[in-house]
Design a protein around this motif. Structure first.
Motif, mmCIF file in Angstrom:
data_model
loop_
_atom_site.group_PDB
_atom_site.id
_atom_site.type_symbol
_atom_site.label_atom_id
_atom_site.label_comp_id
_atom_site.label_asym_id
_atom_site.label_seq_id
_atom_site.Cartn_x
_atom_site.Cartn_y
_atom_site.Cartn_z
ATOM 1 N N SER A 104 31.237 50.364 -22.685
ATOM 2 C CA SER A 104 30.466 50.218 -21.452
ATOM 3 C C SER A 104 29.530 49.018 -21.477
ATOM 4 O O SER A 104 28.700 48.882 -22.388
ATOM 5 N N SER A 105 29.658 48.156 -20.468
ATOM 6 C CA SER A 105 28.748 47.010 -20.392
ATOM 7 C C SER A 105 27.344 47.465 -19.994
ATOM 8 O O SER A 105 26.358 46.870 -20.410
ATOM 9 N N LEU A 106 27.267 48.535 -19.206
ATOM 10 C CA LEU A 106 25.942 49.033 -18.820
ATOM 11 C C LEU A 106 25.168 49.453 -20.083
ATOM 12 O O LEU A 106 23.968 49.210 -20.201
ATOM 13 N N TYR A 142 22.657 46.672 -7.470
ATOM 14 C CA TYR A 142 23.282 47.784 -8.208
ATOM 15 C C TYR A 142 22.200 48.770 -8.660
ATOM 16 O O TYR A 142 21.318 48.402 -9.445
ATOM 17 N N ASN A 191 27.595 43.664 -6.061
ATOM 18 C CA ASN A 191 27.489 45.079 -5.699
ATOM 19 C C ASN A 191 26.188 45.235 -4.918
ATOM 20 O O ASN A 191 25.132 44.967 -5.474
ATOM 21 N N ASP A 220 25.556 39.919 -14.904
ATOM 22 C CA ASP A 220 26.539 41.000 -15.040
ATOM 23 C C ASP A 220 27.777 40.653 -14.209
ATOM 24 O O ASP A 220 27.839 40.937 -13.016
ATOM 25 N N ALA A 222 30.589 41.866 -13.635
ATOM 26 C CA ALA A 222 31.434 43.069 -13.630
ATOM 27 C C ALA A 222 32.713 42.884 -12.816
ATOM 28 O O ALA A 222 33.715 43.545 -13.076
ATOM 29 N N TYR A 223 32.674 41.971 -11.822
ATOM 30 C CA TYR A 223 33.835 41.830 -10.929
ATOM 31 C C TYR A 223 34.471 40.439 -11.029
ATOM 32 O O TYR A 223 34.958 39.892 -10.045
ATOM 33 N N SER A 256 33.209 43.886 -18.487
ATOM 34 C CA SER A 256 33.963 44.949 -19.162
ATOM 35 C C SER A 256 35.328 45.113 -18.510
ATOM 36 O O SER A 256 35.601 44.550 -17.439
ATOM 37 N N SER A 258 36.279 48.011 -17.531
ATOM 38 C CA SER A 258 36.214 49.323 -16.876
ATOM 39 C C SER A 258 37.097 49.413 -15.636
ATOM 40 O O SER A 258 37.725 50.430 -15.396
ATOM 41 N N LYS A 259 37.095 48.352 -14.831
ATOM 42 C CA LYS A 259 37.893 48.389 -13.608
ATOM 43 C C LYS A 259 39.131 47.504 -13.730
ATOM 44 O O LYS A 259 39.673 46.999 -12.750
HETATM 45 N N1 PMP Z 1 27.916 46.495 -13.455
HETATM 46 C C1 PMP Z 1 28.224 46.656 -12.163
HETATM 47 C C2 PMP Z 1 27.774 45.654 -11.165
HETATM 48 C C3 PMP Z 1 28.946 47.779 -11.760
HETATM 49 O O1 PMP Z 1 29.229 47.945 -10.454
HETATM 50 C C4 PMP Z 1 29.365 48.713 -12.722
HETATM 51 C C5 PMP Z 1 30.174 49.930 -12.364
HETATM 52 N N2 PMP Z 1 29.947 50.496 -11.173
HETATM 53 C C6 PMP Z 1 29.007 48.507 -14.055
HETATM 54 C C7 PMP Z 1 28.293 47.387 -14.395
HETATM 55 C C8 PMP Z 1 29.371 49.482 -15.113
HETATM 56 O O2 PMP Z 1 30.177 48.868 -16.054
HETATM 57 P P1 PMP Z 1 30.648 49.589 -17.375
HETATM 58 O O3 PMP Z 1 31.656 50.609 -17.016
HETATM 59 O O4 PMP Z 1 31.217 48.469 -18.192
HETATM 60 O O5 PMP Z 1 29.449 50.200 -18.032
#
Ligand code: PMP
Length: 427
Positions: A104-106, A142, A191, A220, A222-223, A256, A258-259
């Motif tokens: 998890s990046s979070l 976010y 986000n 971040d 993420a996308y 990450s 994740s998606k």
């Molecule tokens: N950053 C953003 C901007 C997200 O929208 C999300 C998931 N909703 C995350 C991080 C979470 O990432 P990860 O699953 O790697 O913890």
């Protein structure tokens, strides 16, 4: 026929409209729906795309990494080289500046903040022992970013988002305050609005001169590969810009899979300058004796290069682009030209951001909930969960099957109209 703008309606017209909307709403409620559009989760169909990955690792697989390490054992703290290289390409960095960690990046963002709180950056006093710590929160943004800062007791400062990124005039002004220690950024397909920061915004970030030596940009991404159209938006490399400016210590990068593969069972990465990594590696060395390299190996076998990542993302897009199109279609058809809502039409990411009439967002979310559709809580996209305009709602189209999404959107649009009429009649 021109649609009547609600703000131009007489009281009589509004009352008639309200009665009609209430009747339609009651019919919806009677259907007993149970749908969820609260969070940006991939759908089951999307998860299916990565199922072959689980078969790529078995008892006869090559389990010794290119570093010569047995992936079943402790070690390789920075993660497997092939994955560091892949994330470097995704994030616009160099493999040497990347740590591939857990799932998890979070989690990595939380740890980085935690490290700053207890041990500090750039030989400054730990944030937790300084008099005040303020954090800039581009809003809407976010909720989980803001929640981390709030959890550690920081003062959250909202910075308005624009289609170019955060209002940089304000950012440049705020960083003159030595209490301001950082900013949360989702630079590509943000986000919830789906905005990509402009080149100028990235350059201004790289050129920031914060009063605090321990100020950090939490970038971040993420996308970064999550495009929804044939014309992917491109994000200037903050890393390259910082190198030109000699400000490499400003940003810390996150991403990450994740998606891309599985949320919760993917791999996450963090990137930073050598000086920042020195402090972060030390922090990690106490925390873990190494990441889950079997999962990393699985990902390397499944996604050996950027070509494969792009191919995987094209499969995701084929599933989710029609859902985004459905959301936009409903918004345009039901709310277009009525003066009660505005929305973004993102080219990537996981959300559509809808601004309803001021003072109506909570009511819309409540109306949807009472009729069986759960949305992200109103206000969630703002620091402290408080949207000063009570206007922004984050719509997450990816999780429900399209038939359910269509129903949920019909109800959503109806609720936006009903909440607006109620509000206008109060005036
Ligand atoms: N950053 C953003 C901007 C997200 O929208 C999300 C998931 N909703 C995350 C991080 C979470 O990432 P990860 O699953 O790697 O913890």
């Amino acid at each position: 026929m021109r649609k009547l703008n609600y703000c131009e309606m007489s009281e009589e017209q509004l009352k008639l409209k309200k009665a009609d909307l209430e009747e339609r709403y009651a019919a919806f409620k009677a259907r007993g729906l149970k749908l969820n559009m609260a969070r940006g989760k991939p759908s089951t169909k999307q998860l299916e795309l990565s199922m072959p990955m689980l078969d790529l690792l078995n008892s006869s697989s090559q389990l010794v990494s290119s570093t010569g390490d047995d992936c079943r054992n402790y070690g390789v703290a920075d993660g497997l080289p092939e994955l560091r290289e892949l994330f470097a390409q995704m994030m616009g960095l160099e493999a040497g500046n990347i740590i591939v960690g857990g799932n998890s990046s979070l989690n990595m963002m939380f740890d980085t903040i935690s490290c700053a709180m207890t041990h500090g950056f750039s030989d400054c006093k730990p944030w937790g022992r300084q008099n005040c710590v303020k954090f800039l929160c581009p809003a809407p943004g976010y909720d989980r970013h803001f929640a981390i800062s709030e959890y550690f007791g920081m003062e959250l400062i909202a910075v308005p988002m624009t289609p170019e990124g955060p209002d940089m005039d304000l950012v440049e002004e705020y960083v003159k305050d030595p209490c301001v220690k950082g900013i949360w950024c989702v630079p590509k397909y943000s986000n919830p609005q789906g905005y990509t920061y402009s080149d100028e915004t990235v350059r201004r970030f790289a050129a920031l001169k914060p009063a605090a030596a321990d100020f950090r940009i939490f970038w971040d991404n993420a996308y970064c590969v999550h495009d929804l159209t044939d014309c992917p938006e491109s994000l200037l490399s903050l890393w390259e810009e910082c190198r030109k400016n000699g400000s490499e210590d400003l940003p810390i990068f996150f991403a990450s899979s994740s998606k891309i593969t599985f949320p919760g069972a993917g791999v996450a990465a963090m990137g930073a300058s050598e000086a920042n990594l020195k402090e972060l590696r030390r922090h990690y060395s106490f925390q873990t004796i190494g990441p889950d390299k079997l999962n990393q190996l699985r990902h390397i076998y499944f996604l050996p290069n950027m070509e494969r990542v792009k191919e995987q993302m094209a499969h995701h897009r084929a599933i989710i682009a029609p859902k985004f199109e459905a959301v936009i279609r409903w918004l345009k058809k039901e709310l277009g030209g009525k003066g009660i809502a505005a929305w973004t039409e993102p080219n990537g990411g996981y959300f559509v951001s809808v601004d309803v009439l001021e003072g109506c967002a909570k009511r819309v979310v409540e109306l949807c909930k009472e009729a069986g559709v759960v949305l992200t809580g109103a206000g969630a996209t703002y620091p402290y969960g408080k949207d000063p305009q009570d206007s922004n709602i984050r719509v997450a189209p990816t999780y429900p099957p399209i038939e359910e999404l269509e129903l949920a959107m019909e109800l959503f649009c109806l609720s936006v109209e009903l909440a607006a009429v109620e509000k206008l009649l109060q005036k």
